[in-house]
Design an enzyme around this catalytic site. Structure first.
Site, PDB file in Angstrom:
ATOM      1  N   SER A 185       0.838  -1.201   0.000  1.00  0.00           N
ATOM      2  CA  SER A 185       0.000   0.000   0.000  1.00  0.00           C
ATOM      3  C   SER A 185       0.865   1.239   0.000  1.00  0.00           C
ATOM      4  CB  SER A 185      -0.861  -0.024   1.264  1.00  0.00           C
ATOM      5  OG  SER A 185      -1.456   1.234   1.487  1.00  0.00           O
ATOM      6  N   TYR A 194      -2.032  -1.351  10.899  1.00  0.00           N
ATOM      7  CA  TYR A 194      -2.246  -1.899   9.554  1.00  0.00           C
ATOM      8  C   TYR A 194      -1.082  -1.498   8.636  1.00  0.00           C
ATOM      9  CZ  TYR A 194      -3.665  -1.719   4.703  1.00  0.00           C
ATOM     10  OH  TYR A 194      -3.657  -1.815   3.331  1.00  0.00           O
ATOM     11  N   LYS A 246       2.112  -3.731   6.640  1.00  0.00           N
ATOM     12  CA  LYS A 246       2.536  -3.702   5.228  1.00  0.00           C
ATOM     13  C   LYS A 246       4.040  -3.447   5.132  1.00  0.00           C
ATOM     14  CE  LYS A 246      -1.344  -4.710   3.311  1.00  0.00           C
ATOM     15  NZ  LYS A 246      -1.505  -6.050   2.718  1.00  0.00           N
TER      16      LYS A 246
HETATM   17  N1  UFG Z   1     -13.008  10.695   3.484  1.00  0.00           N
HETATM   18  C1  UFG Z   1     -14.007  11.580   3.845  1.00  0.00           C
HETATM   19  N2  UFG Z   1     -15.139  11.076   4.380  1.00  0.00           N
HETATM   20  C2  UFG Z   1     -15.339   9.739   4.576  1.00  0.00           C
HETATM   21  C3  UFG Z   1     -14.327   8.846   4.192  1.00  0.00           C
HETATM   22  C4  UFG Z   1     -13.157   9.356   3.668  1.00  0.00           C
HETATM   23  O1  UFG Z   1     -13.855  12.771   3.686  1.00  0.00           O
HETATM   24  O2  UFG Z   1     -16.400   9.356   5.088  1.00  0.00           O
HETATM   25  C5  UFG Z   1     -11.775  11.226   2.901  1.00  0.00           C
HETATM   26  C6  UFG Z   1     -10.550  10.921   3.739  1.00  0.00           C
HETATM   27  O3  UFG Z   1     -10.372  11.888   4.733  1.00  0.00           O
HETATM   28  C7  UFG Z   1      -9.464  10.935   2.679  1.00  0.00           C
HETATM   29  C8  UFG Z   1     -10.167  10.451   1.424  1.00  0.00           C
HETATM   30  O4  UFG Z   1     -11.557  10.605   1.664  1.00  0.00           O
HETATM   31  O5  UFG Z   1      -9.049  12.239   2.459  1.00  0.00           O
HETATM   32  C9  UFG Z   1      -9.884   8.996   1.135  1.00  0.00           C
HETATM   33  O6  UFG Z   1     -10.144   8.243   2.315  1.00  0.00           O
HETATM   34  P1  UFG Z   1     -10.212   6.664   2.309  1.00  0.00           P
HETATM   35  O7  UFG Z   1     -10.506   6.219   3.712  1.00  0.00           O
HETATM   36  O8  UFG Z   1     -11.095   6.188   1.227  1.00  0.00           O
HETATM   37  O9  UFG Z   1      -8.737   6.256   1.887  1.00  0.00           O
HETATM   38  P2  UFG Z   1      -7.362   6.520   2.626  1.00  0.00           P
HETATM   39  O10 UFG Z   1      -6.515   7.205   1.616  1.00  0.00           O
HETATM   40  O11 UFG Z   1      -7.475   7.163   3.925  1.00  0.00           O
HETATM   41  O12 UFG Z   1      -6.942   5.018   2.931  1.00  0.00           O
HETATM   42  C10 UFG Z   1      -6.462   4.233   1.913  1.00  0.00           C
HETATM   43  C11 UFG Z   1      -6.718   2.764   2.178  1.00  0.00           C
HETATM   44  C12 UFG Z   1      -5.936   2.298   3.349  1.00  0.00           C
HETATM   45  C13 UFG Z   1      -4.509   2.719   3.233  1.00  0.00           C
HETATM   46  C14 UFG Z   1      -4.402   4.188   2.965  1.00  0.00           C
HETATM   47  C15 UFG Z   1      -3.009   4.594   2.692  1.00  0.00           C
HETATM   48  O13 UFG Z   1      -8.077   2.508   2.432  1.00  0.00           O
HETATM   49  O14 UFG Z   1      -5.987   0.889   3.373  1.00  0.00           O
HETATM   50  O15 UFG Z   1      -5.138   4.512   1.809  1.00  0.00           O
HETATM   51  O16 UFG Z   1      -2.900   5.978   2.604  1.00  0.00           O
HETATM   52  F1  UFG Z   1      -3.829   2.447   4.364  1.00  0.00           F
END
Ligand code: UFG
Length: 343
Positions: A126, A151, A155
């Site tokens: 990741s 998590y 990785k």
């Molecule tokens: N977000 C919102 N509202 C929500 C959910 C997410 O605004 O209800 C925003 C988050 O703050 C972020 C973006 O949408 O800015 C993406 O969030 P995600 O949770 O979809 O994805 P992340 O980038 O946080 O997480 C992903 C993977 C993880 C991994 C991570 C690494 O899901 O497994 O990338 O950066 F660890």
């Protein structure tokens, strides 16, 4: 027969990789516990590919059971190892569960492979290993930062384990793929993401809100130093991501007989999209207005990240073809199909 074991093959990325492996002439075999996936996905996969998919209900932490699958199938070309716990929030609450499962399953899969003479390995990593990068886009040589969650730490540790095994001279050729943000679904709407409970991730939260399963989406922070104040990610369509695994396998096949290796590739589109841009893309392709509000920042969120994908383009001859609009349209179609015809 080019048999490929896909651990976690009933999961989100695993199931789409089964489709792409089949399309490329491989014979995928699923190994899954169905703890965080649904057995009925296998039947849907069989509809898509038009043939039976051998499936084993096996916990990858059970080395003997994995070895049993490799021996029973015989002539297995390689293993693509997806099976892992993946919820950032749950890993903070239950770190030992994450270390036991994610490290244990990698160890036993590698032991089973080495014990059975299976030499090709593709690992699911990741972009979380980069944390908040100092410069963008992120290349494979960008520094690995202290993990934000157990998590993320699993990785990083898994990557180290593979490197150590390769350095020991073991007869293993590995590719580690560092995924950016996988989204979308198969255009048939037969398979897609099945979040357990309330989604943590943006796109399933958007699609569940659009069909009324959630009241509204909260945008986690709009005061970041980005173009519109919301976080920026590299959203990659899961089918493009799945294809990268097929290319990785072909790359490894071309190295049969070469010295042991673990080569790392970023898998993203190379483009950054803000949360508000993602919402706009969804609204455009769905023709709906999304109910959302601005909320506070989510602890541990990276502000901005997107991939430099030059290495994968040059060495794997792979590039993402689908857009965020394609991904949103497919994710929405999948959500609507799930409402109309639940699993
Ligand atoms: N977000 C919102 N509202 C929500 C959910 C997410 O605004 O209800 C925003 C988050 O703050 C972020 C973006 O949408 O800015 C993406 O969030 P995600 O949770 O979809 O994805 P992340 O980038 O946080 O997480 C992903 C993977 C993880 C991994 C991570 C690494 O899901 O497994 O990338 O950066 F660890």
């Amino acid at each position: 027969m080019k048999k490929v074991i896909v651990t976690g093959g009933a999961g989100f990325i695993g199931s789409h990789t089964i489709v792409q492996l089949h399309a490329a002439g491989y014979s995928p075999i699923v190994v899954d516990t169905f703890v965080n996936s649904d057995r009925r996905i296998i039947g849907r996969l069989e509809r898509i590919v038009g043939q039976k998919i051998p499936t084993y209900e096996v916990d990858c932490c059970d080395r003997d059971a994995v070895e049993g699958v490799l021996q029973r199938e015989a002539d297995v070309l390689g293993v693509i190892h997806f099976a892992a716990h993946k919820a950032v929030g749950a890993s903070v609450k239950n770190p030992l569960d994450y270390f036991r499962n994610n490290l244990g399953s990698l160890g036993s899969v590698l032991e089973a492979m080495l014990g059975s003479g299976v030499k090709l390995f593709v690992f699911s990593s990741s972009c979380t290993v980069y944390g908040q990068p100092d410069t963008l886009p992120v290349t494979e040589t960008s520094p690995i930062k202290a993990a934000e969650s157990p998590y993320g730490r699993t990785k990083q540790m898994c990557e180290d384990i593979i490197n150590d095994v390769v350095a020991s001279g073991a007869d293993l050729r590995a590719v580690t793929l560092r995924y950016f943000n996988p989204v979308g679904a198969h255009p048939s709407a037969l398979i897609g993401e099945l979040p357990l409970g309330t989604p943590e991730n943006l796109v399933p939260y958007i699609t569940q809100t659009a069909v009324g399963l959630r009241e509204r989406l909260t945008v986690f922070g709009n005061d970041y130093p980005t173009s519109d104040g919301t976080c920026v990610r590299d959203y990659i369509h899961v089918l493009d991501l799945a294809s990268a695994h097929v290319r990785a396998l072909a790359w490894l096949q071309a190295r049969t007989g070469a010295p042991p290796v673990n080569e790392v590739f970023n898998v993203g589109t190379g483009r950054g999209t803000s949360v508000l841009e993602a919402i706009t893309a969804f609204e455009k392709v769905s023709g709906t207005k999304l109910n959302y509000t601005m909320g506070s920042r989510r602890p541990g969120d990276v502000i901005e990240t997107y991939a430099d994908v030059t290495k994968a383009q040059e060495q794997l001859q792979w590039r993402a073809k689908l857009s965020i609009e394609d991904a949103m349209a497919d994710a929405y179609r999948w959500q609507l199909a799930l409402e109309a015809n639940p699993l």
